[in-house]
Design a protein around this motif. Structure first.
Motif, PDB file in Angstrom:
ATOM      1  N   PHE A   3      34.803  34.322  44.860  1.00 56.15           N
ATOM      2  CA  PHE A   3      34.893  35.562  44.096  1.00 56.15           C
ATOM      3  C   PHE A   3      33.900  35.578  42.942  1.00 56.15           C
ATOM      4  O   PHE A   3      33.331  36.599  42.638  1.00 56.15           O
ATOM      5  N   ARG A   4      33.709  34.469  42.299  1.00 56.20           N
ATOM      6  CA  ARG A   4      32.740  34.394  41.218  1.00 56.20           C
ATOM      7  C   ARG A   4      31.346  34.652  41.769  1.00 56.20           C
ATOM      8  O   ARG A   4      30.550  35.356  41.187  1.00 56.20           O
ATOM      9  N   THR A   5      31.058  34.102  42.955  1.00 59.02           N
ATOM     10  CA  THR A   5      29.767  34.330  43.595  1.00 59.02           C
ATOM     11  C   THR A   5      29.609  35.803  43.935  1.00 59.02           C
ATOM     12  O   THR A   5      28.544  36.375  43.733  1.00 59.02           O
ATOM     13  N   VAL A 147      30.521  51.552  43.017  1.00 60.87           N
ATOM     14  CA  VAL A 147      31.131  50.229  42.903  1.00 60.87           C
ATOM     15  C   VAL A 147      32.587  50.383  42.482  1.00 60.87           C
ATOM     16  O   VAL A 147      32.910  51.209  41.629  1.00 60.87           O
ATOM     17  N   ARG A 148      33.462  49.593  43.112  1.00 62.32           N
ATOM     18  CA  ARG A 148      34.875  49.529  42.712  1.00 62.32           C
ATOM     19  C   ARG A 148      35.072  48.210  41.968  1.00 62.32           C
ATOM     20  O   ARG A 148      34.691  47.146  42.440  1.00 62.32           O
ATOM     21  N   HIS A 149      35.678  48.286  40.781  1.00 62.18           N
ATOM     22  CA  HIS A 149      35.917  47.110  39.937  1.00 62.18           C
ATOM     23  C   HIS A 149      37.375  46.694  40.089  1.00 62.18           C
ATOM     24  O   HIS A 149      38.276  47.528  39.973  1.00 62.18           O
ATOM     25  N   GLU A 150      37.599  45.417  40.333  1.00 62.09           N
ATOM     26  CA  GLU A 150      38.953  44.885  40.476  1.00 62.09           C
ATOM     27  C   GLU A 150      39.092  43.596  39.679  1.00 62.09           C
ATOM     28  O   GLU A 150      38.099  42.975  39.303  1.00 62.09           O
ATOM     29  N   GLN A 151      40.318  43.193  39.474  1.00 64.01           N
ATOM     30  CA  GLN A 151      40.632  41.888  38.894  1.00 64.01           C
ATOM     31  C   GLN A 151      41.408  41.132  39.967  1.00 64.01           C
ATOM     32  O   GLN A 151      42.379  41.652  40.509  1.00 64.01           O
ATOM     33  N   GLN A 152      40.970  39.913  40.289  1.00 68.88           N
ATOM     34  CA  GLN A 152      41.683  39.100  41.272  1.00 68.88           C
ATOM     35  C   GLN A 152      42.003  37.752  40.666  1.00 68.88           C
ATOM     36  O   GLN A 152      41.196  37.193  39.916  1.00 68.88           O
ATOM     37  N   LYS A 153      43.177  37.256  41.025  1.00 71.71           N
ATOM     38  CA  LYS A 153      43.614  35.962  40.516  1.00 71.71           C
ATOM     39  C   LYS A 153      43.224  34.882  41.524  1.00 71.71           C
ATOM     40  O   LYS A 153      43.578  34.962  42.699  1.00 71.71           O
ATOM     41  N   VAL A 154      42.450  33.910  41.051  1.00 70.04           N
ATOM     42  CA  VAL A 154      41.994  32.811  41.895  1.00 70.04           C
ATOM     43  C   VAL A 154      42.288  31.507  41.166  1.00 70.04           C
ATOM     44  O   VAL A 154      41.812  31.302  40.048  1.00 70.04           O
ATOM     45  N   ASP A 155      43.072  30.651  41.787  1.00 71.17           N
ATOM     46  CA  ASP A 155      43.435  29.360  41.188  1.00 71.17           C
ATOM     47  C   ASP A 155      43.991  29.537  39.781  1.00 71.17           C
ATOM     48  O   ASP A 155      43.631  28.804  38.858  1.00 71.17           O
ATOM     49  N   GLY A 156      44.826  30.542  39.592  1.00 68.60           N
ATOM     50  CA  GLY A 156      45.462  30.771  38.304  1.00 68.60           C
ATOM     51  C   GLY A 156      44.576  31.461  37.280  1.00 68.60           C
ATOM     52  O   GLY A 156      44.997  31.722  36.169  1.00 68.60           O
ATOM     53  N   GLU A 157      43.322  31.759  37.645  1.00 67.73           N
ATOM     54  CA  GLU A 157      42.396  32.401  36.720  1.00 67.73           C
ATOM     55  C   GLU A 157      42.109  33.825  37.209  1.00 67.73           C
ATOM     56  O   GLU A 157      41.839  34.048  38.385  1.00 67.73           O
ATOM     57  N   THR A 158      42.187  34.796  36.322  1.00 65.16           N
ATOM     58  CA  THR A 158      41.888  36.177  36.673  1.00 65.16           C
ATOM     59  C   THR A 158      40.402  36.429  36.472  1.00 65.16           C
ATOM     60  O   THR A 158      39.863  36.200  35.390  1.00 65.16           O
ATOM     61  N   LEU A 159      39.754  36.889  37.559  1.00 61.36           N
ATOM     62  CA  LEU A 159      38.310  37.090  37.538  1.00 61.36           C
ATOM     63  C   LEU A 159      37.963  38.523  37.931  1.00 61.36           C
ATOM     64  O   LEU A 159      38.615  39.104  38.794  1.00 61.36           O
TER      65      LEU A 159
END
Length: 172
Positions: A3-5, A147-159
């Motif tokens: 997700f960061r990538t 572009v659609r902007h979202e927040q996703q939780k990955v390994d306990g971190e919201t990105l």
């Protein structure tokens, strides 16, 4: 992380879309400012009106009317996708209304995402961005992308995750 990538990839796409073709083709390490033509270097092939900013007395987007008078512009995007947009002014700042996939979004001008190359309209969830070559006529602008902007939780971190819904949109 995946997700960061993805978020970094979208940021890179946004930055590249702001480049003029001659800037994107530069060798790494060259500054974009050195490649940008100055108004004095405009040639007969490139009318001065296309290289200069809109005159100070013409607001961004030109003399836009109200929503009831705004015409819809169709855009043809990559992968055969289409969307329609119209531009109007209910206050001092312009507004873009975008229709796609059965949805209609009302997106106010976003100065934070806009620059000398791009004009952005956003509501926090979606951003519609177009070129800024003809500042006085949004209906002529190309290089549109949604572009659609979202927040996703990955390994306990919201990105933050940005998904490109449509890209390379040209007025049809």
């Amino acid at each position: 992380m995946k997700f960061r990538t993805l978020s970094l990839t979208v940021a890179a796409l946004l930055a590249l879309s702001a480049c003029k073709p001659e800037e994107a083709a530069q060798a790494p390490g060259a500054s974009a400012a050195s490649a940008a033509p100055s108004p004095a270097s405009a040639t007969a092939e490139t009318p001065a009106a296309e290289t200069a900013s809109a005159p100070a007395d013409i607001p961004l987007g030109g003399n836009l009317g109200t929503a009831k008078d705004a015409a819809w512009q169709s855009y043809q995007c990559d992968e055969g996708k289409t969307l329609d947009a119209r531009y109007y002014r209910e206050t001092d700042e312009p507004i873009a209304e975008v229709r796609f996939d059965g949805q209609t979004l009302t997106l106010p001008y976003n100065g934070e995402y806009s620059n000398e190359d791009l004009t952005a309209f956003g509501n926090g969830t979606y951003t519609w961005t177009i070129g800024n070559q003809y500042q006085s006529d949004f209906y002529k602008e190309d290089n549109g992308f949604l572009v659609r902007h979202e927040q996703q939780k990955v390994d306990g971190e919201t990105l933050p995750v940005d998904e490109i819904v449509m890209k390379n949109c040209l007025p049809a």
